[in-house]
Scaffold this active site. Structure first.
Site, PDB file in Angstrom:
ATOM      1  N   HIS A 458       0.809  -1.214   0.000  1.00 17.55           N
ATOM      2  CA  HIS A 458       0.000   0.000   0.000  1.00 17.55           C
ATOM      3  C   HIS A 458       0.844   1.267   0.000  1.00 17.55           C
ATOM      4  CE1 HIS A 458      -3.950   1.641   0.028  1.00 17.55           C
ATOM      5  NE2 HIS A 458      -4.512   0.613   0.628  1.00 17.55           N
ATOM      6  N   ASP A 462      -2.467   3.241  -4.169  1.00 23.76           N
ATOM      7  CA  ASP A 462      -3.716   3.115  -3.426  1.00 23.76           C
ATOM      8  C   ASP A 462      -4.604   2.059  -4.072  1.00 23.76           C
ATOM      9  OD1 ASP A 462      -2.972   5.126  -1.625  1.00 23.76           O
ATOM     10  OD2 ASP A 462      -3.659   6.688  -3.018  1.00 23.76           O
TER      11      ASP A 462
END
Length: 487
Positions: A458, A462
């Site tokens: 992450h 995104d």
């Protein structure tokens, strides 16, 4: 006059510092040729045959099968013919004490892929105790092979950080049960960093031990023996570091079950464990998944194979889809440089694929997968898979990946949340393809359905980017003609 030359475990590259002897290929007294393989070793990366740069008669071997040796430790000695000397040398002395010729000591100079037969790097230095050993009791007979006359006693290890004195210390080898006490002020020589970590985790001061290896080298067996001696009698079954704990006394309580088998985490299995643990510690991963109708992809593959020529594997088609998707979403073909706090995006795709072997899980890497067609990908997958099963993958075959494809459907499972192959940023998982009810063109039909999952770092992107990548992969699976735009 014959000279006795010592061949040491060469620098293995890729940051590897030790190897386990799997199988000796020569015996003492055998005649070996230059660059003839003499021993098969297993590292954390692969299993390889190590060639000897000298030709002559084997006079001694150091280490039994199953022994772990650090880089720079002696493997064997070879008696070779005398060569003209051109001055003082740093190499091992012969039986008469004279230094061998430089040409002989340098060896052949030939290099394997990732493994050299020359001398180890100069930065690796011997570490010896700075004070003599003071025996505290009768010393047991150590299972150390006898060295040939003239061979140097050079088994050592790099100077590492020593244990702090604030940790609780185990009082081993103090009551006449050990071989002595190390009283030196310098670094303590141990067979491997794993042994040092084992002692640290159990609060054992290595300075209180005397190793049973050459030069007082502390082996894993020495640390385990010290922990056994230090542990209270009623707590021995709960010591995690003991390889052979005594049977539980009647009526005693223990959280560990009686009996059982302890399997060392070493070699490939140990390397996999370390990498997966590091991945979970460092990478904030997330997973998304989608079901896709793979009926058209299976039909396209059948049509390709019916047209003649080499057969195309399903894995190769999925790899081709991955490289096309990574061209659209390059964020997932990257790595995080934590020290520089930067995301490094690669301009090439070195595609790793998970393969299960008898020696554990390995991830061979297909170099420049983005530049290969389906036939070339199929051939490379087959070559690397066979090498993995045979245990002949080199460090170059197992490192440098930028993205991993994990086809866990071969195990008969539908889905998974895989752990990212550190230091990569993403992994695509593919489940089994099975007939399922599916709404196709407004009607219920039986279609070939597969579950696709994407685990991603992450930090590099995104959910929108990860979802876009996975959706594009699913679209290509459902409609292979989409790929024509990138061919």
């Amino acid at each position: 006059m014959a000279q006795v030359l010592e061949f040491k475990l060469p620098d293995l590259g890729e940051g590897l510092t030790e190897a386990e002897i799997v199988r000796w290929l020569v015996q003492v007294g055998d005649v070996v040729a230059i660059d003839q393989p003499v021993v098969e070793v297993e590292t954390a990366k692969a299993m390889v045959e190590v060639p000897c740069p000298y030709g002559g008669v084997v006079t001694a071997r150091f280490g039994e099968e199953g022994t772990e040796l650090p880089v720079g430790a002696p493997l064997l000695t070879v008696a070779v013919g005398a060569a003209p000397s051109d001055g003082p040398q740093d190499g091992p002395a012969d039986r008469s004490g004279a230094a061998p010729a430089r040409g002989a000591a340098e060896g052949s100079g030939n290099v394997l892929v990732g493994y050299g037969t020359g001398e180890p790097p100069a930065r690796r230095r011997r570490v010896r105790p700075t004070a003599p050993l003071a025996p505290a009791g009768p010393a047991p007979t150590a299972a150390v092979p006898t060295r040939a006359a003239g061979a140097r006693d050079t088994l050592g290890t790099e100077a590492r950080d020593t244990l702090g004195t604030e940790a609780p210390r185990a009082t081993a080898h103090r009551n006449g049960t050990g071989t002595g006490t190390f009283r030196g002020d310098g670094p303590v020589p141990v067979i491997s960093p794993l042994v040092r970590r084992l002692a640290r985790e159990n609060g054992l001061d290595l300075r209180e031990l005397t190793g049973s290896g050459p030069d007082g080298l502390i082996l894993r067996a020495d640390v385990e023996e010290a922990l056994r001696a230090a542990a209270p009698q009623d707590d021995r079954t709960r010591q995690p570091a003991l390889a052979h704990a005594p049977a539980q006394a009647p009526g005693s309580v223990s959280s560990a079950p009686a009996g059982g088998i302890r399997i060392p985490l070493k070699g490939v299995r140990g390397a996999v464990a370390d990498k997966l643990s590091r991945s979970r510690r460092e990478i904030p991963e997330a997973t998304c998944w989608v079901d896709a109708d793979a009926t058209e992809l299976m039909r396209a593959r059948a049509a390709m194979n019916a047209a003649g020529g080499p057969k195309i594997s399903l894995l190769a088609l999925l790899a081709r889809i991955c490289t096309a998707a990574l061209a659209r979403f390059p964020e997932l073909n990257s790595s995080v440089d934590t020290e520089a706090r930067e995301v490094v995006q690669f301009d090439h795709v070195h595609l790793g694929f998970a393969a299960q072997t008898d020696r554990g899980l390995v991830v061979p890497v297909v170099r420049d997968a983005h530049a290969r067609d389906a036939e070339a990908l199929t051939a490379e997958f087959a070559r690397l898979t066979e090498a993995g099963r045979a245990g002949t993958l080199t460090p170059a075959d197992l490192t440098g990946g930028t993205f991993t494809l994990n086809n866990y459907g071969v195990f008969g499972v539908d889905g998974s949340t895989p752990i990212i192959n550190h230091p990569e940023a993403a992994m695509l998982g593919v489940g089994r393809i099975v007939p399922k009810p599916w709404v196709h063109e407004g009607e219920l039909a039986v279609r070939q359905v597969v579950q696709l999952s994407l685990t991603f770092d992450h930090r590099v992107c995104d959910g929108g980017t990860a979802g876009g990548f996975l959706r594009y992969v699913a679209d290509c699976v459902e409609r292979p003609a989409v790929l024509l735009r990138t061919l």
